[in-house]
Scaffold this motif. Sequence first.
Motif, PDB file in Angstrom:
ATOM      1  N   LEU A 152     -11.141  -7.993 -10.855  1.00  0.00           N
ATOM      2  CA  LEU A 152      -9.694  -8.155 -10.822  1.00  0.00           C
ATOM      3  C   LEU A 152      -9.093  -6.768 -10.657  1.00  0.00           C
ATOM      4  O   LEU A 152      -9.334  -5.874 -11.475  1.00  0.00           O
ATOM      5  CB  LEU A 152      -9.190  -8.798 -12.114  1.00  0.00           C
ATOM      6  N   LEU A 153      -8.328  -6.598  -9.601  1.00  0.00           N
ATOM      7  CA  LEU A 153      -7.789  -5.287  -9.241  1.00  0.00           C
ATOM      8  C   LEU A 153      -6.313  -5.448  -8.910  1.00  0.00           C
ATOM      9  O   LEU A 153      -5.908  -6.452  -8.316  1.00  0.00           O
ATOM     10  CB  LEU A 153      -8.551  -4.746  -8.027  1.00  0.00           C
ATOM     11  N   GLY A 154      -5.513  -4.476  -9.294  1.00  0.00           N
ATOM     12  CA  GLY A 154      -4.093  -4.536  -8.988  1.00  0.00           C
ATOM     13  C   GLY A 154      -3.351  -3.388  -9.636  1.00  0.00           C
ATOM     14  O   GLY A 154      -3.949  -2.552 -10.326  1.00  0.00           O
ATOM     15  N   PRO A 155      -2.036  -3.326  -9.442  1.00  0.00           N
ATOM     16  CA  PRO A 155      -1.242  -2.232 -10.005  1.00  0.00           C
ATOM     17  C   PRO A 155      -1.340  -2.199 -11.528  1.00  0.00           C
ATOM     18  O   PRO A 155      -1.586  -3.227 -12.178  1.00  0.00           O
ATOM     19  CB  PRO A 155       0.188  -2.563  -9.564  1.00  0.00           C
ATOM     20  N   SER A 156      -1.131  -1.045 -12.105  1.00  0.00           N
ATOM     21  CA  SER A 156      -1.147  -0.901 -13.557  1.00  0.00           C
ATOM     22  C   SER A 156      -0.100  -1.825 -14.170  1.00  0.00           C
ATOM     23  O   SER A 156       1.038  -1.916 -13.701  1.00  0.00           O
ATOM     24  CB  SER A 156      -0.838   0.547 -13.940  1.00  0.00           C
ATOM     25  N   GLY A 157      -0.511  -2.561 -15.221  1.00  0.00           N
ATOM     26  CA  GLY A 157       0.401  -3.452 -15.906  1.00  0.00           C
ATOM     27  C   GLY A 157       0.614  -4.792 -15.237  1.00  0.00           C
ATOM     28  O   GLY A 157       1.524  -5.536 -15.615  1.00  0.00           O
ATOM     29  N   CYS A 158      -0.244  -5.142 -14.263  1.00  0.00           N
ATOM     30  CA  CYS A 158      -0.024  -6.384 -13.518  1.00  0.00           C
ATOM     31  C   CYS A 158      -0.590  -7.622 -14.213  1.00  0.00           C
ATOM     32  O   CYS A 158      -0.413  -8.736 -13.732  1.00  0.00           O
ATOM     33  CB  CYS A 158      -0.604  -6.272 -12.102  1.00  0.00           C
ATOM     34  N   GLY A 159      -1.303  -7.440 -15.325  1.00  0.00           N
ATOM     35  CA  GLY A 159      -1.787  -8.604 -16.064  1.00  0.00           C
ATOM     36  C   GLY A 159      -3.258  -8.903 -15.894  1.00  0.00           C
ATOM     37  O   GLY A 159      -3.711  -9.997 -16.245  1.00  0.00           O
ATOM     38  N   LYS A 160      -4.030  -7.941 -15.410  1.00  0.00           N
ATOM     39  CA  LYS A 160      -5.472  -8.160 -15.210  1.00  0.00           C
ATOM     40  C   LYS A 160      -6.162  -8.496 -16.530  1.00  0.00           C
ATOM     41  O   LYS A 160      -6.921  -9.481 -16.626  1.00  0.00           O
ATOM     42  CB  LYS A 160      -6.121  -6.908 -14.585  1.00  0.00           C
TER      43      LYS A 160
END
Length: 258
Positions: free
Chosen positions: A42-50
């Motif tokens: 799971l990868l995404g912007p910081s704070g995105c809910g991963k």
Amino acid sequence: MPAAAAPDGIVEVRGISKTYGGGVEALNNISLTFPEGALTSLLGPSGCGKTTLLKIIAGLVAPTAGEILVKGRRVTGPGPERSFVFQDFALMPWATVLRNAAFGLELRGVARSEREAVAERYIEAVGLKGFEHKYPHELSGGMRQRVGLARALAVNADVVMMDEPFSAVDEQTRRRFQEDLLRLVAQERKTFLFVTHSIEEAVYVSNRIVLLSRRPSRVQRIIEIDLPRDGDPDRIRRHPDYLDTVEDIWQGLRHYVE
């Protein structure tokens, strides 16, 4: 990049949303299937809910809406078919490496001789043979994280969840961990769900990457990874497909970076 068809899903995420107190919406109607026997990041912007999504799958956090199915059964809390490797190790400071690694089996009532034999096997598998009777304060951060991984593997769960497990170690140790993880994934044939902030790490260790958007998080894209996993680890990082995929993901995420 071409990739083989994904195996049947062992974890199903159906319409998951999560809103915290104060109206903060972390996840918005996320639906996913995680294939059995693969490592999905799971990868995404910081704070995105991963991490929130990972903890909902683990049964540690309740969703506001939607449901999780593991092996066709609805998740209502933690279960023996899932294990979790925490970012902060979560070891018992008063217990030895051996007891920490065997703790999940101890909770299940497994006899001491049996659980210690299993724990010893996984302590060796993560590279800590000879440290069985050391205590956490006698270990480096990287070694403590290996104990956490040994504990997660020892319970023989079908799904192993890892929340940024290598974030607290230096770059050299992190690369070694990544190589060890690829070996363990191949040996154990379990399903791994892996949260990371690192694009390079996600591409290196993953069979699939789920790219999440900024909060409230949605599935932006799913990327299948098909890289040669044998031979020199550094050759993977120099492979044109690896470099192209890293750059492609970065271009998709860069507009989220302030």
